[in-house]
Design a protein around this motif. Sequence first.
Motif, PDB file in Angstrom:
ATOM      1  N   ALA A 163      34.805  41.661 -15.230  1.00  0.00           N
ATOM      2  CA  ALA A 163      34.411  41.519 -16.633  1.00  0.00           C
ATOM      3  C   ALA A 163      33.934  42.825 -17.263  1.00  0.00           C
ATOM      4  N   GLU A 164      34.109  43.950 -16.563  1.00  0.00           N
ATOM      5  CA  GLU A 164      33.658  45.231 -17.105  1.00  0.00           C
ATOM      6  C   GLU A 164      34.494  45.673 -18.303  1.00  0.00           C
ATOM      7  N   ARG A 165      35.809  45.489 -18.191  1.00  0.00           N
ATOM      8  CA  ARG A 165      36.715  45.924 -19.265  1.00  0.00           C
ATOM      9  C   ARG A 165      37.850  44.920 -19.389  1.00  0.00           C
ATOM     10  N   PHE A 166      38.221  44.640 -20.624  1.00  0.00           N
ATOM     11  CA  PHE A 166      39.338  43.747 -20.896  1.00  0.00           C
ATOM     12  C   PHE A 166      40.438  44.509 -21.626  1.00  0.00           C
ATOM     13  N   ASP A 167      41.676  44.124 -21.358  1.00  0.00           N
ATOM     14  CA  ASP A 167      42.834  44.675 -22.046  1.00  0.00           C
ATOM     15  C   ASP A 167      43.554  43.497 -22.694  1.00  0.00           C
ATOM     16  N   VAL A 168      43.524  43.422 -24.018  1.00  0.00           N
ATOM     17  CA  VAL A 168      44.182  42.327 -24.728  1.00  0.00           C
ATOM     18  C   VAL A 168      45.686  42.584 -24.680  1.00  0.00           C
ATOM     19  N   VAL A 169      46.393  41.727 -23.941  1.00  0.00           N
ATOM     20  CA  VAL A 169      47.839  41.892 -23.750  1.00  0.00           C
ATOM     21  C   VAL A 169      48.652  40.790 -24.417  1.00  0.00           C
ATOM     22  N   ALA A 170      47.972  39.776 -24.940  1.00  0.00           N
ATOM     23  CA  ALA A 170      48.664  38.676 -25.619  1.00  0.00           C
ATOM     24  C   ALA A 170      47.816  38.205 -26.789  1.00  0.00           C
ATOM     25  N   ARG A 171      48.481  37.920 -27.887  1.00  0.00           N
ATOM     26  CA  ARG A 171      47.815  37.376 -29.069  1.00  0.00           C
ATOM     27  C   ARG A 171      48.666  36.237 -29.602  1.00  0.00           C
ATOM     28  N   VAL A 172      48.014  35.120 -29.896  1.00  0.00           N
ATOM     29  CA  VAL A 172      48.706  33.983 -30.494  1.00  0.00           C
ATOM     30  C   VAL A 172      47.884  33.474 -31.667  1.00  0.00           C
ATOM     31  N   ALA A 173      48.586  32.922 -32.637  1.00  0.00           N
ATOM     32  CA  ALA A 173      47.907  32.326 -33.785  1.00  0.00           C
ATOM     33  C   ALA A 173      47.347  30.972 -33.377  1.00  0.00           C
ATOM     34  N   GLY A 174      46.125  30.737 -33.757  1.00  0.00           N
ATOM     35  CA  GLY A 174      45.512  29.448 -33.489  1.00  0.00           C
ATOM     36  C   GLY A 174      45.982  28.407 -34.488  1.00  0.00           C
ATOM     37  N   ASN A 175      45.522  27.184 -34.291  1.00  0.00           N
ATOM     38  CA  ASN A 175      45.892  26.080 -35.170  1.00  0.00           C
ATOM     39  C   ASN A 175      44.669  25.183 -35.365  1.00  0.00           C
ATOM     40  N   ALA A 176      44.883  23.966 -35.845  1.00  0.00           N
ATOM     41  CA  ALA A 176      43.765  23.054 -36.085  1.00  0.00           C
ATOM     42  C   ALA A 176      43.006  22.750 -34.794  1.00  0.00           C
ATOM     43  N   THR A 177      43.703  22.701 -33.669  1.00  0.00           N
ATOM     44  CA  THR A 177      43.053  22.445 -32.386  1.00  0.00           C
ATOM     45  C   THR A 177      42.115  23.590 -32.033  1.00  0.00           C
ATOM     46  N   THR A 178      42.549  24.813 -32.295  1.00  0.00           N
ATOM     47  CA  THR A 178      41.714  25.992 -32.053  1.00  0.00           C
ATOM     48  C   THR A 178      40.432  25.893 -32.860  1.00  0.00           C
ATOM     49  N   ASP A 179      40.574  25.608 -34.152  1.00  0.00           N
ATOM     50  CA  ASP A 179      39.411  25.535 -35.028  1.00  0.00           C
ATOM     51  C   ASP A 179      38.501  24.358 -34.681  1.00  0.00           C
ATOM     52  N   PHE A 180      39.064  23.305 -34.101  1.00  0.00           N
ATOM     53  CA  PHE A 180      38.281  22.148 -33.664  1.00  0.00           C
ATOM     54  C   PHE A 180      37.407  22.517 -32.464  1.00  0.00           C
ATOM     55  N   GLY A 181      37.895  23.455 -31.638  1.00  0.00           N
ATOM     56  CA  GLY A 181      37.094  23.904 -30.496  1.00  0.00           C
ATOM     57  C   GLY A 181      37.771  23.839 -29.158  1.00  0.00           C
ATOM     58  N   ALA A 182      39.104  23.765 -29.156  1.00  0.00           N
ATOM     59  CA  ALA A 182      39.849  23.755 -27.906  1.00  0.00           C
ATOM     60  C   ALA A 182      41.043  24.682 -28.045  1.00  0.00           C
ATOM     61  N   PRO A 183      41.428  25.390 -26.970  1.00  0.00           N
ATOM     62  CA  PRO A 183      42.638  26.209 -27.062  1.00  0.00           C
ATOM     63  C   PRO A 183      43.821  25.295 -27.360  1.00  0.00           C
ATOM     64  N   GLY A 184      44.680  25.710 -28.302  1.00  0.00           N
ATOM     65  CA  GLY A 184      45.777  24.836 -28.692  1.00  0.00           C
ATOM     66  C   GLY A 184      47.121  25.512 -28.811  1.00  0.00           C
ATOM     67  N   ALA A 185      47.195  26.802 -28.549  1.00  0.00           N
ATOM     68  CA  ALA A 185      48.457  27.524 -28.660  1.00  0.00           C
ATOM     69  C   ALA A 185      48.872  28.018 -27.283  1.00  0.00           C
ATOM     70  N   ILE A 186      50.154  28.260 -27.116  1.00  0.00           N
ATOM     71  CA  ILE A 186      50.676  28.716 -25.825  1.00  0.00           C
ATOM     72  C   ILE A 186      51.270  30.107 -26.001  1.00  0.00           C
ATOM     73  N   ALA A 187      50.810  31.020 -25.181  1.00  0.00           N
ATOM     74  CA  ALA A 187      51.312  32.392 -25.216  1.00  0.00           C
ATOM     75  C   ALA A 187      52.495  32.528 -24.254  1.00  0.00           C
ATOM     76  N   ASP A 188      53.389  33.456 -24.545  1.00  0.00           N
ATOM     77  CA  ASP A 188      54.532  33.704 -23.650  1.00  0.00           C
ATOM     78  C   ASP A 188      54.070  34.135 -22.275  1.00  0.00           C
ATOM     79  N   SER A 189      52.945  34.867 -22.228  1.00  0.00           N
ATOM     80  CA  SER A 189      52.461  35.360 -20.937  1.00  0.00           C
ATOM     81  C   SER A 189      51.816  34.252 -20.151  1.00  0.00           C
TER      82      SER A 189
END
Length: 91
Positions: free
Chosen positions: A65-91
């Motif tokens: 947890a010392e350093r993170f490298d953001v390698v994937a980004r996905v747009a969230g949806n209503a599930t994300t805003d509700f409080g649960a991961p809801g999108a699927i990344a290619d990675s």
Amino acid sequence: MSRRRPTPVGIEAGSKRTFAWALEWPGWCRSGRTEEAALAALASYAERYAPVAGLAGVAFPDSVAERFDVVARVAGNATTDFGAPGAIADS
């Protein structure tokens, strides 16, 4: 700062909440209102996640947890805003 490689993570950003998850560590995922807050939450839960990796017979490095490298980004949806991961990344 550690010379070890950063932990690859993904970001799922909705309009109200953002999730950060570790690509190599299934189940290690935390949220925050912003990307920075989600990454900070992810880092703060490393110690709590370590026993899960241990039960799976996988060594969880102290420096993960010392350093993170953001390698994937996905747009969230209503599930994300509700409080649960809801999108699927290619990675």
